[in-house]
Enzyme design. Sequence first.
Site, PDB file in Angstrom:
ATOM      1  N   CYS A  77       0.839  -1.201   0.000  1.00 14.35           N
ATOM      2  CA  CYS A  77       0.000   0.000   0.000  1.00 14.35           C
ATOM      3  C   CYS A  77       0.878   1.257   0.000  1.00 14.35           C
ATOM      4  O   CYS A  77       1.561   1.532  -0.976  1.00 14.35           O
ATOM      5  CB  CYS A  77      -0.990  -0.048   1.152  1.00 14.35           C
ATOM      6  SG  CYS A  77      -2.366   1.128   0.946  1.00 14.35           S
ATOM      7  N   HIS A 178      -3.865  -5.010   0.204  1.00 17.22           N
ATOM      8  CA  HIS A 178      -3.384  -5.508   1.499  1.00 17.22           C
ATOM      9  C   HIS A 178      -3.477  -7.038   1.529  1.00 17.22           C
ATOM     10  O   HIS A 178      -4.555  -7.582   1.771  1.00 17.22           O
ATOM     11  CB  HIS A 178      -4.220  -4.924   2.640  1.00 17.22           C
ATOM     12  CG  HIS A 178      -3.967  -3.483   2.899  1.00 17.22           C
ATOM     13  ND1 HIS A 178      -3.003  -3.043   3.764  1.00 17.22           N
ATOM     14  CD2 HIS A 178      -4.543  -2.378   2.377  1.00 17.22           C
ATOM     15  CE1 HIS A 178      -2.989  -1.715   3.786  1.00 17.22           C
ATOM     16  NE2 HIS A 178      -3.917  -1.292   2.950  1.00 17.22           N
ATOM     17  N   GLU A 180      -2.436  -9.015   3.801  1.00 23.23           N
ATOM     18  CA  GLU A 180      -2.734  -9.459   5.168  1.00 23.23           C
ATOM     19  C   GLU A 180      -4.228  -9.396   5.484  1.00 23.23           C
ATOM     20  O   GLU A 180      -4.679  -9.979   6.474  1.00 23.23           O
ATOM     21  CB  GLU A 180      -1.934  -8.632   6.186  1.00 23.23           C
ATOM     22  CG  GLU A 180      -2.435  -7.232   6.446  1.00 23.23           C
ATOM     23  CD  GLU A 180      -2.047  -6.194   5.405  1.00 23.23           C
ATOM     24  OE1 GLU A 180      -2.298  -4.999   5.649  1.00 23.23           O
ATOM     25  OE2 GLU A 180      -1.503  -6.568   4.348  1.00 23.23           O
TER      26      GLU A 180
END
Length: 196
Positions: A77, A178, A180
């Site tokens: 990001c 993202h 994660e």
Amino acid sequence: MDIIILDTGCANLSSVKFAIKRLGYNPIITNEYKTVLHAEKIILPGVGTPFAAMSNLKKYKLIDIILNYTKPILGICLGMQLFCAYSEESKNIKNLNIIKYPILSLPKNNLPLPHIGWNKVYSCKKNVLFRNIMDGSRFYFLHQYMLPINKYSILKTDYGCFFSAAFQKKNFFGIQFHPEKSGPLGSQLLKNFLEI
């Protein structure tokens, strides 16, 4: 393997650490110069502004380490955006300039900003980062600025316009979404990076 998550003082670090731990690795969150210097892999996550992140990288004397790093490094990001020349978000701040392209504001095009949520990504060219992930898979985005498609783009997505969802230049990898927060496919992408 020493996996370092760079602590820029303005990033969501815990979720990245837990995502990597679930893959069986023990990442270290740090901004300590000597520890970062010996990393086998570096991850530069980002939530915040280029001004704050670059200020902290300078404060912790990490800029030269990043610029001279020869092993795989992943920007997530804002971390990806820091690899570019500059951002319209902080026009007077010079970023790391790994790739000499600017970060621009996403055009509105009658869509709400920031771009939040799941979106499909498509391959621009074959890349190890996307191994065992189908073209058109969905990943989680949260951003208002974007990298235009360029010669280093490896993935693209569409939100009012097509833009780079990921790029690679030598050992530098950047992803706008993202991993994660992107479930099993995000885990697969992180696994692919860690196995480079």
